[in-house]
Scaffold this active site. Structure first.
Site, PDB file in Angstrom:
ATOM      1  N   VAL A 257       0.833  -1.203   0.000  1.00 39.25           N
ATOM      2  CA  VAL A 257       0.000   0.000   0.000  1.00 39.25           C
ATOM      3  C   VAL A 257       0.865   1.249   0.000  1.00 39.25           C
ATOM      4  O   VAL A 257       0.675   2.163  -0.804  1.00 39.25           O
ATOM      5  CB  VAL A 257      -0.964   0.011   1.200  1.00 39.25           C
TER       6      VAL A 257
ATOM      7  N   VAL B 150      -6.159  20.392  -4.142  1.00 37.55           N
ATOM      8  CA  VAL B 150      -5.908  20.854  -2.777  1.00 37.55           C
ATOM      9  C   VAL B 150      -5.764  22.369  -2.718  1.00 37.55           C
ATOM     10  O   VAL B 150      -6.175  23.007  -1.750  1.00 37.55           O
ATOM     11  CB  VAL B 150      -4.640  20.172  -2.220  1.00 37.55           C
TER      12      VAL B 150
ATOM     13  N   ARG C 158      11.392  -0.196   7.550  1.00 37.62           N
ATOM     14  CA  ARG C 158      12.155  -1.011   8.502  1.00 37.62           C
ATOM     15  C   ARG C 158      13.601  -1.159   8.047  1.00 37.62           C
ATOM     16  O   ARG C 158      14.524  -1.103   8.852  1.00 37.62           O
ATOM     17  CB  ARG C 158      11.519  -2.396   8.644  1.00 37.62           C
ATOM     18  N   ARG C 159      13.777  -1.387   6.742  1.00 38.99           N
ATOM     19  CA  ARG C 159      15.126  -1.595   6.195  1.00 38.99           C
ATOM     20  C   ARG C 159      15.319  -0.703   4.993  1.00 38.99           C
ATOM     21  O   ARG C 159      14.473  -0.661   4.087  1.00 38.99           O
ATOM     22  CB  ARG C 159      15.313  -3.053   5.785  1.00 38.99           C
TER      23      ARG C 159
ATOM     24  N   ASP D 256      -9.870 -10.281  10.480  1.00 36.41           N
ATOM     25  CA  ASP D 256      -9.864  -9.100   9.613  1.00 36.41           C
ATOM     26  C   ASP D 256     -11.273  -8.548   9.443  1.00 36.41           C
ATOM     27  O   ASP D 256     -11.516  -7.352   9.606  1.00 36.41           O
ATOM     28  CB  ASP D 256      -9.268  -9.475   8.246  1.00 36.41           C
TER      29      ASP D 256
ATOM     30  N   LYS E 114     -13.194  -4.835  10.767  1.00 29.49           N
ATOM     31  CA  LYS E 114     -13.945  -3.964   9.867  1.00 29.49           C
ATOM     32  C   LYS E 114     -15.403  -3.835  10.317  1.00 29.49           C
ATOM     33  O   LYS E 114     -15.993  -2.747  10.219  1.00 29.49           O
ATOM     34  CB  LYS E 114     -13.865  -4.520   8.444  1.00 29.49           C
TER      35      LYS E 114
END
Length: 434
Positions: free
Chosen positions: A15, A34, A46-47, A202, A206
């Site tokens: 995502v 906008v 993370r890496r 999951d 929701k």
């Protein structure tokens, strides 16, 4: 054009990478919508050396997410790392440091949404989360805004693409659960560890979010009755087909009468048979759909891809545009609405219907004895049919609506009867022929 709106992204997985891509590809359109340029100032990962779906300039990458959200120049933080921690701490820090937040984190919202909403209100900032439920399908904004002048009475949805793909394959090909799951994993619709999907976690998160918005009451994932699809058999799917029905994993949130005749919230996730004529029955493969019923608008259905990097990123950017407009105008959008403060009914008090398949002795009086067992628990029978003869004799009973506790007690009673060899299938029935 005003000074740019500065955005930080937490996470660069399926995502997050698509959010980064769209921020670049749609930069001019976003600026026009906008009223200011949207500038990506950092991406927490993370890496630094991990492979990514999109190229991110090295100077934007950081492993110090805490420092990124604490930057004074960040206007909006987009959180797409998921999970409870460190997401909760990072979102709270972002709000405390003056940034609005866009998140897709269903698990965190379902577990501790009130803490986040209170922090956003205290900071005077936005917390938007359209991407947390049903991917690209715009369902939360209609519940929160479009239907704000109406009374929603029921939300019924297919909100997990993995389980819908598996059940669809079981229906169309006759495959068992294990084979359908293996196909889903091979095609990338299911994770290597599919527990969150196939056990209903999951969908339950929701459902909690949908119920909270629809009924203006605080509902957490712990309030949701949850059953997955691991015990759905090919025989269950065949039985549904014989009833001109299909098995779906449904998230159901509805208003019911509770103690003292006051309205209460019923929230549940479980597999159920629905008639093939019902709009949700035609939702195929990994698609999602949410069916909303309200007093004035009537029945509404929202349909589309419920997961995936690009569809979810679309919902994230939709929230970003709204939050950015609010930021420019010095306002904030609608916050948490929990004024109704309705109680959540336990599953035993929820009214539903059952489909029960029973292996029985093929002799006189069996049907009457089974009917008496239902009657003793106050459960009325809608239909009953016998399949097979002799050792293959089976009764298939569909009940009228009754409390889940009464129906469960009936099934326990049946299992203790000498004439019953085995209760081979128990499944709830939802919906009526359309």
């Amino acid at each position: 054009m005003n000074s740019p709106l500065k955005v930080a992204v937490l996470g660069c997985g399926s995502v997050g990478s698509q959010v980064v891509r769209l921020l670049g590809e749609q930069a001019d359109d976003l600026a026009a919508r906008v009223g200011a340029r949207v500038e990506l100032v950092g991406v927490a990962v993370r890496r630094l050396d991990a492979p990514r779906e999109v190229d991110v300039p090295a100077d934007l990458l950081t492993t110090d997410a805490a420092a990124l959200v604490a930057r004074e120049d960040v206007d909006v933080v987009i959180e797409v790392i998921g999970g409870i921690e460190p997401a909760r701490t990072l979102i709270l820090s972002a709000l405390e440091n003056g940034a609005s937040v866009v998140t897709a984190n269903k698990a965190l919202l379902a577990e501790d949404g009130p803490t986040l909403f209170q922090a956003a209100e205290k900071a005077g900032r936005d917390l938007y989360y359209e991407a947390a439920v049903a991917g690209a399908i715009p369902i939360l904004r209609p519940l929160r805004e479009s239907l704000a002048g109406d009374k929603v009475t029921r939300v019924l949805g297919i909100v997990n693409g993995t389980t819908n793909f598996i059940l669809d394959k079981m229906d169309t090909s006759g495959a068992g659960f294990a084979d359908a799951l293996e196909e889903a994993q091979a095609l990338g619709y299911a994770e290597a560890d599919p527990t969150a999907d196939v056990e209903g976690f999951d969908a339950a998160a929701k459902a909690a979010i949908l119920a909270s918005l629809a009924f203006h009451s605080r509902v957490t994932a712990a309030d949701v009755h949850r059953e997955g699809i691991v015990d759905v058999s090919a025989g269950d799917v065949r039985s549904a087909r014989e009833m001109n029905s299909v098995v779906k994993l449904l998230a159901i949130a509805e208003l019911r009468k509770g103690d003292g005749d006051e309205e209460a919230v019923s929230v549940r996730v479980h597999p159920a048979m629905i008639p093939r004529s019902h709009p949700l029955a035609s939702v195929r493969e990994a698609y999602n759909a949410v069916f909303v019923e309200s007093e004035a608008a009537g029945q509404l259905m929202f349909y589309g891809p419920g997961a995936g990097g690009s569809p979810t990123a679309s919902a994230v950017l939709g929230d970003l545009v709204t939050v950015a407009r609010n930021h420019r105008q010095g306002t904030r959008g609608v916050g948490e609405s929990a004024y109704a403060d309705r109680a959540v009914l336990p599953m035993g008090e929820t009214r539903t219907r059952y489909h029960v398949a029973i292996d029985v002795d093929d002799k006189a009086g069996v049907l009457a004895a089974v009917a008496l067992a239902f009657a003793e628990h106050g459960v009325s029978i809608q239909t009953v049919r016998q399949e097979g003869r002799g050792d293959d004799a089976q009764l298939v009973v569909v009940s009228h609506e009754a409390t889940d506790a009464a129906l469960a007690a009936t099934v326990d009673h049946l299992r203790d009867m000498d004439i019953v060899r085995e209760v081979t299938s128990v499944m709830r029935v939802e919906g009526t022929e359309e």
